[in-house]
Enzyme design. Structure first.
Site, PDB file in Angstrom:
ATOM      1  N   THR A   4       0.851  -1.188   0.000  1.00 53.74           N
ATOM      2  CA  THR A   4       0.000   0.000   0.000  1.00 53.74           C
ATOM      3  C   THR A   4       0.892   1.246   0.000  1.00 53.74           C
ATOM      4  O   THR A   4       2.067   1.175   0.377  1.00 53.74           O
ATOM      5  CB  THR A   4      -0.967  -0.007   1.193  1.00 53.74           C
TER       6      THR A   4
ATOM      7  N   THR B  14       1.559   4.425   1.579  1.00 44.60           N
ATOM      8  CA  THR B  14       2.378   4.940   2.676  1.00 44.60           C
ATOM      9  C   THR B  14       3.257   3.847   3.266  1.00 44.60           C
ATOM     10  O   THR B  14       4.420   4.085   3.607  1.00 44.60           O
ATOM     11  CB  THR B  14       1.493   5.571   3.767  1.00 44.60           C
ATOM     12  N   CYS B  15       2.739   2.650   3.347  1.00 40.50           N
ATOM     13  CA  CYS B  15       3.503   1.527   3.907  1.00 40.50           C
ATOM     14  C   CYS B  15       4.739   1.244   3.067  1.00 40.50           C
ATOM     15  O   CYS B  15       5.817   0.975   3.609  1.00 40.50           O
ATOM     16  CB  CYS B  15       2.625   0.280   3.993  1.00 40.50           C
ATOM     17  N   SER B  16       4.599   1.308   1.741  1.00 42.60           N
ATOM     18  CA  SER B  16       5.701   0.998   0.832  1.00 42.60           C
ATOM     19  C   SER B  16       6.630   2.175   0.579  1.00 42.60           C
ATOM     20  O   SER B  16       7.820   1.980   0.336  1.00 42.60           O
ATOM     21  CB  SER B  16       5.153   0.521  -0.515  1.00 42.60           C
TER      22      SER B  16
END
Length: 160
Positions: A45, A47-49
């Protein structure tokens, strides 16, 4: 009710890929060591990545210099977590944990209902600093935020 400082990490079985699919107990992961467990709403996703996992990859050596193990968790299966780790150049030692059924997420009281986005039950974004299975610091984000659970913020607020 969510996890608090002074609480013991609940005992839950998680999955990870090493030589094959392994089941690992949270007590075995966290007892007898210092650790940071950070969780993301989902592998791959935005922001996660782009920010969350990359910060822990970038600062991994600093955590290790302080004697702290680092664990990344998401409500994704272990195969997705492994694929994501490869695309993010996750170093050996930064463990990618699958809470595929959301059992630890629920036990921590940190679930997020992302059904409106078609993602079902997920984990809120957070980081926990754990010593010998006991939570010593909680860095739990408000929905839609990414501030207190970043690697930089956690490092700045850990005991030296």
């Amino acid at each position: 009710m969510s996890i608090h400082v002074g609480d013991r990490i609940p005992e839950v079985a998680l999955k990870r890929l090493r030589a094959g699919l392994e089941t690992v107990d949270t007590y075995a992961l966290f007892d007898g060591r210092k650790a940071v467990l950070f969780a993301v709403p989902g592998a791959f996703t935005p922001t996660c990545s782009a920010r969350h996992l990359p910060g822990y990859v970038e600062h991994f050596d600093e955590f290790r210099r302080r004697g702290i193990e680092v664990y990344c968790m998401a409500v994704n299966d272990a195969f997705v977590m492994q694929a994501w780790a490869k695309t993010q150049s996750v170093p050996d030692g930064l463990q990618m944990l699958s809470d595929g059924n959301g059992e630890l997420t629920r036990a921590l009281g940190l679930e997020l209902d992302a059904s409106s986005s078609g993602m079902g039950l997920r984990s809120r974004r957070f980081a926990l600093y754990i010593e010998d299975g006991v939570v010593r610091s909680c860095f739990i984000e408000q929905p839609g935020q990414f501030e207190v659970s970043s690697a930089e913020h956690v490092l700045a607020h850990l005991p030296t």
